[in-house]
Design a protein around this motif. Structure first.
Motif: not given
Length: 181
Positions: A39-40, A43-50, A92-97, A144-147
């Motif tokens: 969740d953190a 939340a740290s990923v911007p909702s709009g295009a950077p 346990v992996r936290v990934t983005t696809k 990683w900055s969040t983790a």
């Protein structure tokens, strides 16, 4: 940086052989343990295009962005050809696809601050990684900055889950051998 909890993979695999329902419950507990981290990160990923060039619906466009997910893997380690001693796999992996989040997260990591162009200033294009660094900070912007802050807490919670599973398995084995003898 890697967080390592010893015994989780083997314990989950053995538990799955003995008690499928408890195994499902433990997997839910593990996902629940890692959920605040996921969740953190989300939340740290911007909702709009950077950057303005990422606001499209193509494969690398921000409109196709998916959420970060938790994956559990208790399979036996795969063989690595040419690397006989390598058997460690992630449980346990936290990934983005999705490509946009991964690209935005890590752009500029390999090349440092970005390659410099030799072209005259009026013909230079803005550097993608430098533009992202100016807006969102250095590479490894989300994951990683969040983790880093949450890994010790997650490791401690996973160790308590492992202890609980080991106690249940030991009780099951004791009961099984009592009935035989």
């Amino acid at each position: 940086m890697k967080a390592q909890v010893v015994g989780l993979k083997e314990t989950l695999r053995d538990l799955n052989k003995l008690d499928k329902e408890l195994s499902k419950e433990i997997r839910k507990d593990i996902r629940k343990t890692v959920k605040p981290l996921v969740d953190a990160i989300n939340a740290s990923v911007p909702s709009g295009a950077p950057l303005s060039g990422m606001a499209h619906s193509g494969r690398t466009g921000w409109q196709n962005r998916k959420k970060v997910a938790v994956k559990l893997d208790t399979r036996k380690p795969r063989r690595y050809v040419g690397r006989p001693g390598r058997t460690i796999t992630s449980v346990v992996r936290v990934t983005t696809k999705d490509a946009p989040t991964a690209i935005t997260d890590m752009a500029g990591k390999a090349g440092g601050s970005g390659a410099r162009s030799n072209s005259p200033i009026q013909y230079r294009r803005p550097n993608f990684s430098r533009a992202l660094t100016a807006r969102l900070g250095p590479p490894s912007r989300f994951m990683w900055s969040t983790a880093e802050d949450q890994i010790p807490e997650i490791e401690a919670e996973l160790k308590t889950i492992i202890k609980r599973v080991e106690n249940v398995m030991n009780r099951n084995l004791q009961n099984r051998y009592r009935s035989i003898g």
